[in-house]
Structures are given as structure tokens and as C-alpha cells.
Design a protein around this motif. Sequence first.
Motif, short mmCIF file in Angstrom:
data_model
loop_
_atom_site.label_atom_id
_atom_site.label_comp_id
_atom_site.label_asym_id
_atom_site.label_seq_id
_atom_site.Cartn_x
_atom_site.Cartn_y
_atom_site.Cartn_z
N UNK A 253 0.85 -1.18 0.00
CA UNK A 253 0.00 0.00 0.00
C UNK A 253 0.88 1.24 0.00
N UNK A 254 0.73 2.05 -1.04
CA UNK A 254 1.50 3.29 -1.14
C UNK A 254 0.77 4.46 -0.52
N UNK A 255 -0.55 4.32 -0.35
CA UNK A 255 -1.31 5.41 0.25
C UNK A 255 -2.79 5.12 0.33
N UNK A 256 -3.53 6.11 0.84
CA UNK A 256 -4.99 6.03 1.02
C UNK A 256 -5.64 7.04 0.11
N UNK A 257 -6.64 6.61 -0.65
CA UNK A 257 -7.38 7.55 -1.49
C UNK A 257 -8.24 8.45 -0.61
N UNK A 258 -8.06 9.77 -0.74
CA UNK A 258 -8.78 10.68 0.16
C UNK A 258 -9.61 11.75 -0.55
N UNK A 259 -9.25 12.21 -1.72
CA UNK A 259 -10.04 13.27 -2.35
C UNK A 259 -9.68 13.40 -3.83
N UNK A 260 -10.54 14.15 -4.56
CA UNK A 260 -10.31 14.31 -6.00
C UNK A 260 -11.28 15.27 -6.62
N UNK A 261 -11.58 15.06 -7.90
CA UNK A 261 -12.43 15.98 -8.65
C UNK A 261 -13.91 15.62 -8.51
N UNK A 262 -14.79 16.44 -9.11
CA UNK A 262 -16.23 16.23 -9.03
C UNK A 262 -16.62 14.88 -9.64
N UNK A 263 -17.56 14.18 -8.97
CA UNK A 263 -18.00 12.87 -9.43
C UNK A 263 -18.84 12.91 -10.70
N UNK A 264 -19.82 13.83 -10.76
CA UNK A 264 -20.87 13.74 -11.76
C UNK A 264 -21.00 15.03 -12.59
N UNK A 265 -21.55 14.83 -13.78
CA UNK A 265 -21.99 15.93 -14.63
C UNK A 265 -23.43 15.64 -15.05
N UNK A 266 -24.28 16.64 -14.99
CA UNK A 266 -25.68 16.44 -15.37
C UNK A 266 -25.86 16.56 -16.87
N UNK A 267 -26.56 15.58 -17.45
CA UNK A 267 -26.99 15.65 -18.84
C UNK A 267 -28.34 16.36 -18.83
N UNK A 268 -28.33 17.66 -19.05
CA UNK A 268 -29.56 18.45 -18.92
C UNK A 268 -30.58 18.10 -19.99
N UNK A 269 -30.12 17.61 -21.13
CA UNK A 269 -31.05 17.23 -22.19
C UNK A 269 -31.88 16.02 -21.80
N UNK A 270 -31.24 15.07 -21.11
CA UNK A 270 -31.93 13.84 -20.71
C UNK A 270 -32.43 13.89 -19.27
#
Length: 302
Positions: A253-270
Amino acid sequence: MNLLLSLPLLLVLVQADITHANTTDAFNDKVIYGEDNRTLVSDLDAVYDAEALTFSRAILAQIPNWRITSNDKTTIGIETRDLKTGLNFCDGERFLDQPLVSACTAFMVAPDLIVTAGHCVKDKYDCKKQTWVLDYDDRMDFLPPKSTVSFSKEKAYACKELVSWSQNAKLDYALIRLERPITDRAPLKIRREGKTATNESLMVIGHPLGMPKMLTSNIMIRDNTLDFVFKTNADTFSGNSGSPVLGIKSKMVEGILVRGDDDFKTDFQLGCDRPAKCGDKECRGESVQRSTYLPLKYIPKL
């Protein structure tokens, strides 16, 4: 994780990863970089992926006790929804029929010790309100879009003690002693000194969005210059918080995943949501707390 707060509240589970955090995007969000490199552990090849399968046995899923809807002498049950109806994912996205059960991910570092992200457990009192389960790695007889996922009590563990904990801009970890040791599998070896090689190939094993155990592969280090963390292009989501980031060459184990970028994007058309996507070297990257900053005095050497 502001985007997640805007989704229909059909499933409060995934918000557990928010509830345990300081509602700052920095601690939770993850994203898809380039090609989607996630694979269900239950789909791995027993020969070709033998090492990853061995590592995966040391992974646990966090289930807040309030989510347990049935409890008898031998099993606990969690009534839940699939990814499509639970989080309003668009048709055509991957894993739509998979259940959403857990909040965060943890991994064994000793028979009775597990590590997760600090934002997954608020304090010693919150630790007692969580159950950690092994082998959540297939559908467990789940019938989409809504049914119950059951776990054997033999594979369910409670928190005995919050041994060490930190959640701030530098350190985000929790070291938890379980009520009883896990005796049928080996803990993961962690890096205790030195620095992860910049050219190390990495894998992550965990429970994205509370789904069954998944392997994320083909991960590269994007920035290895920071003190407490390094940045990767791991395809991970809320629910992967606390997942071990393993070196394929180092086998630790080199490390623990703790944070990152936004999960989702909304498809406003659907009117539905899709995973956020970036190029391999675009967006913020996924932050991994270095294992060398864990409280090593409490963790036995393997």
C-alpha cells in the motif's frame, strides 16, 4: 460534494460519505480519467489477476448501522436501490444494475486493525455506529432496481476502538481496532519509509458509490512532488474514500485515497447524471495520502 447534493434523495447511503466529511468538495469527489478502468472484482480472472484478487480479500466496506434494515442470528440486510434508480444515472452508463450499499472503504493492516480515510469516521462515538463487512464483491442476490443485500454476520465487524484519527488538509486517516480479529486472510503490507517511485504503476480496490468491490487499474502518478500526498489519474468515486492505493511493482500500500475531482456531470437534455470525465492529465487529479504518514507505531510490520 455539491453535485451529489442536487441528486434525487432516493438513496441516502451515498451521502454518508458526505455526512462524515466536512461537506468540503476537497475530501470526497473523484472522477473518470481517460478510459474507464474499473472492473468488478468478481469478474477478474483467477490466474491472470491472482495478485489483485489476493489483495482484494483484505478490503472492507463501511455500512452505517442506521442503514441495516434486517438483523437476525446469522445475517444483516440492507435494503437499497441500483445505480440507475438510486442516483439517477443515465441509460448506457456502466454498472447501472449494481446495488449501492456502503459509504466508504477500508483495508486490513493487521488481523484486528483496519485503515480508512479520516472523513469516513467523525470521532470515537461515530466509530461505534459503523459496521465493516468483508467480501462485498458481487450482487449478493440483489434484484434491481430495489431489493435487499444480505451479509453473513461472520463477515461483519464492529469498531472496538478508534486507535488514531486525523482529518485536516495534510492528514486524512482513521486507524480502527475491530471487535475481533479477522483470521482467514492476510493484511496488506504498507510502505513505512521512503517514497513511492514516480514511475510506479498503481491499482485501487474499493467500493465506488457503495457498489460491489471494484479494481481500478492502469493508474499513473501525476504529481509526486508534494509532501503528504501524491496525485494520480485513478478512476474513483465517492465511496472509494479509504481505499488502498497499491503499487504493482512494490506490492504494498503506497497510500490512502482521500479526495479528488467532481464525481458527476448532469446531462440536462436527458435529465440524468453521468460520471465526470477528464483526460489522463487534465482536471485536479485524485489525491492519495502517503502511507508513511500513518501512525506506524500502532501498525505491526509484515
